[in-house]
Design an enzyme around this catalytic site. Structure first.
Site, mmCIF file in Angstrom:
data_model
loop_
_atom_site.group_PDB
_atom_site.id
_atom_site.type_symbol
_atom_site.label_atom_id
_atom_site.label_comp_id
_atom_site.label_asym_id
_atom_site.label_seq_id
_atom_site.Cartn_x
_atom_site.Cartn_y
_atom_site.Cartn_z
ATOM 1 N N THR A 151 0.817 -1.216 0.000
ATOM 2 C CA THR A 151 0.000 0.000 0.000
ATOM 3 C C THR A 151 0.850 1.264 0.000
ATOM 4 O O THR A 151 0.495 2.256 -0.623
ATOM 5 C CB THR A 151 -0.922 -0.023 1.246
ATOM 6 O OG1 THR A 151 -1.785 -1.140 1.109
ATOM 7 C CG2 THR A 151 -1.756 1.217 1.371
ATOM 8 N N THR A 178 2.417 -4.443 4.433
ATOM 9 C CA THR A 178 2.466 -4.729 5.870
ATOM 10 C C THR A 178 2.222 -6.204 6.208
ATOM 11 O O THR A 178 2.672 -6.672 7.255
ATOM 12 C CB THR A 178 1.426 -3.876 6.631
ATOM 13 O OG1 THR A 178 0.138 -4.124 6.070
ATOM 14 C CG2 THR A 178 1.761 -2.408 6.552
HETATM 15 N N1 GLU Z 1 -1.762 -7.007 1.540
HETATM 16 C C1 GLU Z 1 -0.900 -6.105 0.861
HETATM 17 C C2 GLU Z 1 0.541 -6.201 1.328
HETATM 18 O O1 GLU Z 1 0.846 -6.545 2.433
HETATM 19 C C3 GLU Z 1 -1.363 -4.680 0.881
HETATM 20 C C4 GLU Z 1 -1.597 -4.145 2.261
HETATM 21 C C5 GLU Z 1 -0.444 -3.340 2.774
HETATM 22 O O2 GLU Z 1 0.459 -2.884 2.108
HETATM 23 O O3 GLU Z 1 -0.464 -3.135 3.959
HETATM 24 O O4 GLU Z 1 1.388 -5.915 0.525
#
Ligand code: GLU
Length: 434
Positions: free
Chosen positions: A92, A168
């Site tokens: 994100t 994340t």
């Molecule tokens: N689930 C995705 C990831 O971990 C997007 C959510 C995010 O970046 O926190 O890359």
């Protein structure tokens, strides 16, 4: 079919809003740049990846007229400021939609970052390096290695420090993996993610990046850490030990918590104050030459114990010739015993086949103890290695890394010894405070 072909066949372009059926669910979102799966910015603001072969009944809801970058601002370098390198791996934090134009972009060059977060230019001269653009749930050992190689190259270029933008979901695994791979890391390297993307009012991306840049620029920290929101408000960011950190919430901005640990320091984005919680001097020294140890063993697994578990599930690892397995036991590190010790015997057969078996607890806080109950003693007597207060995720990465770089005997010896802050002498605090 690869993504390029998939987009062409279905007449799809980045920036379009589409809907489709996916495993019984109806999905709607804007197509954002990606390399393998189809990545969408969902209406909730989250980014998600979708396997191409499971996408059915695609409908284009609206065309994007102005796909492209927002106007970039030009910032010249300030010779008085240190250079900080930002590596992009995806997630994100790496994407942005300009809702005024409907444009989606994630080009990851320095001007893009400074256009999104102009305040960074007041703290440091920012350089940026593209590593990948992927959702972190797709990260694997090869990506861990790639990140370590790019980081080592940057260390040679004498940058003041490095910030790694990362999704994340698996940020904790990658941060632990880098921490094991870089021995005696001579500069600060911070992993930064964001729970809400930079086009949303409540985004944590800017503050996390600003705090990370402050910390990297103004301290003599040496090593790897994670920098994320410390609470649900915008008071400060926590600098966290990578082998002790866990994503504890699916959406809160302060999702990352130190487990059986305290934060290393807190950074205030407004006053710029860096408040050390752990002993600063301990994080400013290394004990020798910088070394890259970036091999991993792929045949390593992690399994959770629960009342429905069967011997068959353990037998799988023997049949598939796994070289390492972390068992996330109940309580102090229990597995079932079952009639005639059949469960314990199955684990013994796995160990006898050559697999190194470690034990962690699903309790999160506290540590495993092989000497309290009879079945624990049985497990330790057949050679299960008790991993103290190590997180299961860290134990998985550590075991894979140890088997990649050391002999089996050395691995068994080192699994329950502290190497990168993953094991503490005693359990310090209960950090589960929601
Ligand atoms: N689930 C995705 C990831 O971990 C997007 C959510 C995010 O970046 O926190 O890359």
């Amino acid at each position: 079919m690869d993504l390029k072909e998939f987009l062409k066949t279905n007449k799809l372009k980045e920036g379009q809003t589409i809907t489709f059926d996916y495993c019984g669910n109806s999905i709607e979102g804007i197509i954002i740049p990606s390399k393998t799966d189809l990545n969408l910015k969902l209406n909730s603001g989250y980014n998600a990846g979708f396997k191409l072969n499971k996408i059915k009944n695609i409908k284009i809801m609206s065309e994007n007229k102005n796909v492209g970058k927002a106007k970039t601002i030009q910032i010249t370098k300030n010779p008085k400021l240190p250079t900080v390198t930002i590596l992009h791996t995806g997630g994100t934090i790496a994407s942005r939609i300009d809702y005024t134009t409907g444009g989606v972009y994630a080009n990851f060059d320095t001007q893009d970052i400074l256009t999104m977060f102009p305040e960074l230019a007041k703290i440091a001269n920012i350089e940026s390096v593209f590593v990948s653009n992927m959702m972190s749930e797709d990260m694997s050992i090869d990506d861990f290695k790639k990140i370590a190689i790019v980081v080592s190259e940057q260390i040679k270029k004498e940058t003041k420090g490095i910030i790694i933008g990362h999704g994340t979901d698996t940020l904790g695994y990658s941060a632990a993996a880098l921490s094991f791979q870089l021995e005696n890391c001579p500069i600060p390297i911070l992993f930064v993610g964001s729970q809400r993307s930079s086009d949303r009012g409540s985004s944590d991306a800017g503050m996390n990046l600003i705090c990370a840049t402050e910390f990297v620029s103004k301290t003599n920290f040496k090593g790897i850490a994670v920098c994320m929101h410390n609470s649900t408000n915008d008071d400060d960011c926590a600098i966290l030990i990578p082998t002790k950190v866990k994503k504890m919430h699916t959406s809160r901005r302060d999702a990352f918590k130190p487990i059986n640990e305290t934060p290393i320091a807190l950074v205030n984005p407004k006053t710029k104050e860096i408040k050390w919680i752990k002993e600063k001097k301990e994080f400013e020294k290394t004990s020798g030459e910088f070394k890259l140890l970036n091999k991993f063993e792929k045949k390593v697994g992690l399994i959770k114990m629960h009342p429905l578990i069967t011997e068959k599930e353990i037998e799988f690892y023997k049949k598939e010739k796994y070289l390492g397995l972390i068992i996330e036991g109940t309580g102090l590190g229990h597995t079932p015993i079952r009639e005639n010790d059949s469960f314990i015997k199955t684990i013994k057969e796995l160990i006898d086949s050559g697999c190194v078996v470690g034990m962690t607890s699903q309790c999160i806080n506290g540590r495993v103890h092989p000497n309290v109950y009879t079945n624990l003693r049985k497990l330790s007597s057949i050679g299960v290695i008790y991993c103290e207060d190590m997180l299961s995720e860290t134990a998985l990465i550590k075991l894979s890394w140890l088997l990649g770089n050391y002999s089996k005997n050395e691995t068994k010896e080192m699994l329950s010894k502290n190497l990168r802050g993953e094991i503490t002498n005693f359990t310090k605090i209960n950090t589960f405070e929601y």
